[in-house]
Design a protein around this motif. Structure first.
Motif, short mmCIF file in Angstrom:
data_model
loop_
_atom_site.label_atom_id
_atom_site.label_comp_id
_atom_site.label_asym_id
_atom_site.label_seq_id
_atom_site.Cartn_x
_atom_site.Cartn_y
_atom_site.Cartn_z
N GLY A 8 -0.42 -0.62 3.86
CA GLY A 8 0.59 0.59 3.58
C GLY A 8 1.63 0.87 4.89
O GLY A 8 1.48 0.20 5.76
N GLY A 20 0.60 -1.22 -0.17
CA GLY A 20 0.17 0.11 0.19
C GLY A 20 0.99 1.26 -0.08
O GLY A 20 1.91 1.32 0.21
N LEU A 30 -4.44 5.98 1.01
CA LEU A 30 -4.42 4.45 1.38
C LEU A 30 -5.44 3.52 0.50
O LEU A 30 -5.17 2.41 0.12
CB LEU A 30 -4.67 4.14 2.63
N THR A 31 -6.66 4.31 0.40
CA THR A 31 -7.76 3.29 -0.13
C THR A 31 -8.12 3.85 -1.54
O THR A 31 -9.00 3.68 -2.15
CB THR A 31 -8.91 3.63 0.54
N ASN A 32 -7.28 4.68 -2.13
CA ASN A 32 -7.36 4.98 -3.55
C ASN A 32 -8.15 5.80 -3.89
O ASN A 32 -8.59 5.82 -5.02
CB ASN A 32 -7.17 3.96 -4.50
#
Length: 374
Positions: free
Chosen positions: A116, A72, A368-370
């Motif tokens: 990540g 991540g 982190l979650t795009n």
């Protein structure tokens, strides 16, 4: 998931205020921030961050890592904690360090699920010889996908720009003589400094509006009846872009050399502090932070503004970066004042400390979650 971040932030609120107030009560100048480093790294260590002190041999720089051990992005938060002479934390660095460390810890409570890494950096001496410059030059921030921090101010504003800065010292050396008895035998170094100022003032007619040139005489002689054999001036030169600044410095150095020729003095030019690059804000990251502030209840958000100069600019040339502002007063207030320092310890200051830390954590989670296109 952000509900969990909010809950963790609320649990840590009292501790973050305690850390900020402790740093406020114990102001330390750049590269001497031993108490601030100890309280921040102890807090991060308590929450399972791996601590590396004296980063790159800089005594009060540190690097704290929380690694989920899953793939991540790597999120970077930047702590500042140096104070100003006589004023204390008139730039609110006690809050900056606390918000960034707090954001790192808050985000660490969910990162094991999403993957990540989080890295919190301790970056001393922002007000003078900014450590971010050295860290950037040595490639430390190359490991990041984003770098973030938030600065207290009298208003809340989006991340904007800062000016590139180059500090230059001019030392002229001449020859002493009795100023009344035999002035013809002397070479007046102070006259060179005066001509330097006159030349730079004349240059102001021929620079772009964004250029700033301001200096002081740090040594002008020792007695009025002695021709000064040494005189020194220190200047800050600034411009919106580094390229403009580079062109300006060529002209300034020619002026300085001319001032030496006019009196017969010799000249030495030295960089007496580290230079700052201009800040390049990543607009998508900035927009994500702004939306997170709104979600946390702050809706009066001003458009981006230009600040003076900061070593955060050097970071922004290495990785996507934001440097927004969060308002901690209900009235106009000038930075670098005792009043600004005191505002960080008020009820509103403490409330905004938590919101700033949460907004940083929320934005880290979005990366982190795009949810942010960098």
């Amino acid at each position: 998931m952000k509900n969990i971040l909010l809950e963790k932030g609320q649990e840590l609120h009292e501790k973050l205020c305690e850390i900020s107030d402790y740093i406020y009560k114990n102001p330390e100048l750049g590269n001497k921030e031993y108490k601030a480093v100890e309280v921040l790294t102890s807090f991060l260590k308590e929450h399972n961050f791996e601590i590396e002190k004296e980063l790159l041999g800089i005594e009060t720089a540190f690097r704290a890592i929380y690694d989920s051990k899953k793939e991540g992005p790597t999120i970077g938060y930047l702590c500042e904690y140096d104070a100003l002479p006589l004023i204390g934390h008139g730039c609110g660095h006690n809050m900056i360090g606390s918000m960034s460390a707090g954001a790192g810890v808050i985000l660490s409570k969910v990162i094991d699920k999403v993957g990540g890494r989080i890295i919190v950096y301790g970056t001393p001496a922002e007000e003078t010889n900014g450590a971010k410059v050295i860290l950037a030059e040595e490639g430390v921030f190359d490991e990041l996908d984003v770098a973030m921090m938030v600065h207290p101010a009298d208003i809340t504003a989006k991340s904007g720009t800062s000016m590139a800065l180059y500090p230059l010292q001019f030392t002229y050396k001449g020859k002493t003589a009795h100023a009344a008895g035999c002035p013809q035998d002397g070479i007046n170094a102070l006259n060179s400094v005066i001509q330097l100022f006159n030349g730079i003032d004349a240059l102001r007619q021929h620079v772009t509006p964004d250029v700033r040139m301001h200096g002081i005489i740090t040594n002008g002689g020792v007695a009025a009846n002695i021709v000064p054999d040494e005189a020194t001036a220190q200047f800050y030169f600034r411009a919106d872009k580094k390229e403009t600044l580079d062109d300006l410095l060529i002209k300034v150095k020619k002026i300085a050399e001319g001032a030496a020729l006019m009196t017969g003095a010799t000249l030495e030019m030295t960089r007496y502090e580290l230079p700052n690059d201009n800040l390049i804000t990543n607009e998508n990251l900035s927009e994500a932070f702004t939306e997170n502030l709104k979600a946390l209840g702050i809706t009066d958000i001003h458009e981006s503004r230009k600040c003076g100069s900061s070593d955060i600019g050097n970071v922004s040339h290495k990785t996507p970066t934001i440097h927004p502002f969060i308002g901690i007063t209900n009235c106009p207030l000038t930075s670098h004042t005792v009043e600004m320092a005191d505002a960080t310890t008020t009820k509103l200051g403490h409330e905004r400390l938590l919101i700033g830390a949460l907004a940083l954590a929320y934005t880290g989670y979005d990366v982190l979650t795009n949810k942010v296109e960098l």
